[in-house]
Scaffold this motif. Sequence first.
Motif, PDB file in Angstrom:
ATOM      1  N   GLY A  54       0.829  -1.209   0.000  1.00 27.41           N
ATOM      2  CA  GLY A  54       0.000   0.000   0.000  1.00 27.41           C
ATOM      3  C   GLY A  54       0.857   1.249   0.000  1.00 27.41           C
ATOM      4  N   ASP A  55       0.182   2.410   0.012  1.00 29.03           N
ATOM      5  CA  ASP A  55       0.913   3.673  -0.065  1.00 29.03           C
ATOM      6  C   ASP A  55       1.482   4.089   1.289  1.00 29.03           C
ATOM      7  OD1 ASP A  55      -1.721   3.905   0.669  1.00 29.03           O
ATOM      8  OD2 ASP A  55      -2.106   5.747  -0.410  1.00 29.03           O
ATOM      9  N   GLY A  56       0.840   3.650   2.385  1.00 27.65           N
ATOM     10  CA  GLY A  56       1.473   3.887   3.679  1.00 27.65           C
ATOM     11  C   GLY A  56       2.720   3.037   3.761  1.00 27.65           C
ATOM     12  N   ASP A  57       2.576   1.785   3.339  1.00 28.32           N
ATOM     13  CA  ASP A  57       3.672   0.816   3.434  1.00 28.32           C
ATOM     14  C   ASP A  57       4.862   1.225   2.564  1.00 28.32           C
ATOM     15  OD1 ASP A  57       3.960  -2.231   4.435  1.00 28.32           O
ATOM     16  OD2 ASP A  57       4.946  -2.004   2.491  1.00 28.32           O
ATOM     17  N   PHE A  86       2.036  -1.610  -6.371  1.00 32.84           N
ATOM     18  CA  PHE A  86       1.916  -0.513  -5.420  1.00 32.84           C
ATOM     19  C   PHE A  86       0.495   0.054  -5.466  1.00 32.84           C
ATOM     20  CE2 PHE A  86       2.869   4.274  -5.068  1.00 32.84           C
ATOM     21  CZ  PHE A  86       2.495   4.297  -3.733  1.00 32.84           C
ATOM     22  N   ILE A  87      -0.237  -0.135  -4.385  1.00 35.53           N
ATOM     23  CA  ILE A  87      -1.643   0.269  -4.328  1.00 35.53           C
ATOM     24  C   ILE A  87      -1.758   1.649  -3.684  1.00 35.53           C
ATOM     25  CG2 ILE A  87      -3.940  -0.340  -3.459  1.00 35.53           C
ATOM     26  CD1 ILE A  87      -2.819  -2.389  -5.454  1.00 35.53           C
ATOM     27  N   ASN A  88      -2.005   2.648  -4.518  1.00 37.91           N
ATOM     28  CA  ASN A  88      -2.147   4.019  -4.016  1.00 37.91           C
ATOM     29  C   ASN A  88      -3.629   4.343  -3.876  1.00 37.91           C
ATOM     30  OD1 ASN A  88      -2.251   6.731  -3.528  1.00 37.91           O
ATOM     31  ND2 ASN A  88      -1.000   7.335  -5.304  1.00 37.91           N
ATOM     32  N   ASN A  89      -4.111   4.332  -2.620  1.00 37.12           N
ATOM     33  CA  ASN A  89      -5.498   4.731  -2.371  1.00 37.12           C
ATOM     34  C   ASN A  89      -5.557   6.012  -1.539  1.00 37.12           C
ATOM     35  OD1 ASN A  89      -4.731   3.686   0.073  1.00 37.12           O
ATOM     36  ND2 ASN A  89      -6.218   2.016   0.101  1.00 37.12           N
ATOM     37  N   ALA A  90      -4.451   6.735  -1.520  1.00 38.07           N
ATOM     38  CA  ALA A  90      -4.389   8.071  -0.910  1.00 38.07           C
ATOM     39  C   ALA A  90      -4.764   8.072   0.567  1.00 38.07           C
ATOM     40  CB  ALA A  90      -5.262   9.062  -1.688  1.00 38.07           C
ATOM     41  N   ILE A  91      -4.579   6.912   1.220  1.00 38.35           N
ATOM     42  CA  ILE A  91      -5.006   6.845   2.621  1.00 38.35           C
ATOM     43  C   ILE A  91      -4.405   5.621   3.317  1.00 38.35           C
ATOM     44  CG2 ILE A  91      -7.081   5.353   2.451  1.00 38.35           C
ATOM     45  CD1 ILE A  91      -8.350   8.091   3.881  1.00 38.35           C
ATOM     46  N   PHE A  92      -4.329   5.665   4.631  1.00 39.42           N
ATOM     47  CA  PHE A  92      -4.025   4.474   5.431  1.00 39.42           C
ATOM     48  C   PHE A  92      -5.366   3.777   5.651  1.00 39.42           C
ATOM     49  CE2 PHE A  92       0.086   5.531   8.013  1.00 39.42           C
ATOM     50  CZ  PHE A  92       0.708   6.011   6.881  1.00 39.42           C
ATOM     51  N   GLY A  93      -5.637   2.773   4.852  1.00 39.22           N
ATOM     52  CA  GLY A  93      -6.931   2.105   4.950  1.00 39.22           C
ATOM     53  C   GLY A  93      -7.063   1.304   6.231  1.00 39.22           C
ATOM     54  N   MET A  94      -6.111   0.433   6.454  1.00 37.44           N
ATOM     55  CA  MET A  94      -6.251  -0.563   7.515  1.00 37.44           C
ATOM     56  C   MET A  94      -6.412   0.048   8.906  1.00 37.44           C
ATOM     57  SD  MET A  94      -3.680  -3.480   8.754  1.00 37.44           S
ATOM     58  CE  MET A  94      -4.243  -5.151   9.006  1.00 37.44           C
TER      59      MET A  94
HETATM   60 MG    MG Z   1      -3.349   2.996   1.450  1.00 33.39          MG
END
Ligand code: MG
Lengths: 285, 357
Positions: free
Chosen positions: A104-107, A130-138
């Motif tokens: 993810g993008d945080g990772d 690389f999954i960019n969802n503009a947020i810390f999802g988890m």
């Molecule tokens: Mg994310």
Amino acid sequence: MTSRTWERPSGTEIVYERPRSLTDVVTHYCPGCTHGIAHRLVAEVIDELDIRERAVGIASVGCSVLAYKYFDVDMLQAAHGRAPAVATGVKRVRPETVVFTYQGDGDLAAIGTAEIVHAAMRGENLTVIFINNAIFGMTGGQMAPTTLVGQETTTSPGGRRPQRAGYPIRICEMISVLDGAAYVARQALSSPQSIARAKKAIRKAFEAQLEERGLGLVELLSSCSVNWKMSPGDALRWIETHMVPVYPLGVFKDWTEAGAEAASSPVRPAAGGSDGAERRGEAAG
Amino acid sequence: MKRERVLMKGNEALAEAAVRAGCRYFFGYPITPQNEIPEYMSRRLPEVGGQFVQAESEVAAINMLYGAGGAGARAMTSSSSPGISLKQEGISYMAAAEVPGLIVNMTRGGPGLGGIQPAQSDYHQATRGGGHGDYRTIVFGPATVQEMVDLVGKAFDLADRYRTPVVIVGDGMLGQIMEPVVLPDPVDPDRLPPKPWATTGARGRRPNLINSLHLAAAECEELNRRLEAKYSEIRANEQMAEIVHPGADYFVVAYGTTARICREAVGQAREEGLSVGLLRPITLWPFPTKAFEEALETAKGFLTVEMSLGQMVDDVRLSVGGRAPVRFYGRTGGVVPSAEEVLGEIRRMVEEGDEGR
Ligand SMILES: [Mg+2]
Ligand SMILES: Cc1ncc(C[n+]2csc(CCOP(=O)(O)OP(=O)(O)O)c2C)c(N)n1
Ligand code: SF4
């Protein structure tokens, strides 16, 4: 794998089924989450390249932490941000395997920036999804380095303010200037057309590894409707209206393109040559 | 075949011993006083078909070790105190996911950036796991270059047998000193016992998983219980210590470089007619409690000497269990105690007897 309990009626044809490289389980992803689409694309590419039995996946920390339950290949679960380092360890020991990280993008773009930059710097033969969802999802929707200016998150109440929280980080632009990167592309998981382009990019990022050209990275603009507080449909549209202008789609580096070798650096030796042989521990000619 | 004695620097001897133990992968980041290890490995590993990777940080290096160990190789990393702090994340993951590997700490003075002189102030970090969670690592504290060389092979064997990270704690002195050593015969890594659990690509078998995530509390507790059962087995079977002058009235307890100094001080004390011996832990974890039981048959007191302000002394007190007085003497921050200082402490212990408790 669970066996099929039904017979295909004669005269019919299977046009769509679960890729062999995905397990037959229900995922934990929220309804409408694009992580599922990304998993499927990666699995389809692994099947098409016929590398399932050589594949080693590195799951990261984020909503996709359980990716090891979904990919039907050898998997290691890595600490937050460290997947490229773990992948380096595996690939150096087993150059015959095909190693990919799923981050993810945080990772990748916060805690793991050093690891991804240096894996690219070394030209590791790895594939990075690389999954960019503009947020810390988890962790519940906190600001990521990729969060857009003005985007509301639980740690940017009132919207991300550049004066205090800086600007979105563009990973593809950063990684593509490194000589060790062979293929770098950004695509969006927002429409059937863009998903088809995303799959092509993923395939290329694996081919770069198979040809020992260096790091292949595909950034996938993804949705997190739950933390964006939108319907899944609105979230897909938001990718196109808000994310794409900040994160332009396209191929940032491609070793197969004419002039790519020249455009990159004179210091990087021709791939697949003595460098690859040395990696495998063979005597370099 | 008679094996040759060669004069080698501690760090280089350790590195060569690792290669001979079948280690083919090294991941590290430069830090004094252990730089001779990565430098040696960068030359040596390519000669035997191995790989040396200079990582971007100790965090990355330990996570590369996690990957390499997970892929089934004999692999190692080395560092010194500040770098070892950074490695704790990965060591915790390796312990939890049961990935073998060797971690060497050529300890220097701390806390913080500290200094570059020898110290033993990472004892607690090494023997209490060091990172987060309920785990231990096997920890060796050799006192000579020869012993360090001999323990490298043993460390890899135990790491593989118990599927756990193993730590060798040296110090700046042990790393830099030159001593004659007899190197072990090389082991062919291809002839080591197979590791069917390794992630090597699921060719003709079900996929393997290396993982430390257990979201269900009961499942996570179950992992901890399984690890604890393994640690109990290690405690029972793998303790190592040396007792010099068994049957003495008093014992000095010291490991590593400090034990060399104490051995000299004990010799001088005995020349003065004092009944003193040396109890030298070789495994710092598991702590050699059995050796203490043996010493306690005659011991009227113990003097723990460390290059720290008192860390191993906690384990000495736990092992002695109040059955005899336990004293402590320490120098720290890179200061190495002299034999004279230790001799003075021995004399005081014998004079004061029980009062020094
Ligand atoms: Mg994310
Ligand atoms: C060392 C460490 N710090 C923090 C966390 C907590 N944590 C878990 S997931 C996560 C963020 C994940 O965000 P991202 O990588 O963007 O993945 P997403 O959930 O959005 O797919 C954080 C901070 C952790 N597990 N480990
Ligand atoms: S929180 Fe967001 S990223 Fe995570 S599963 Fe739900 S929708 Fe997907």
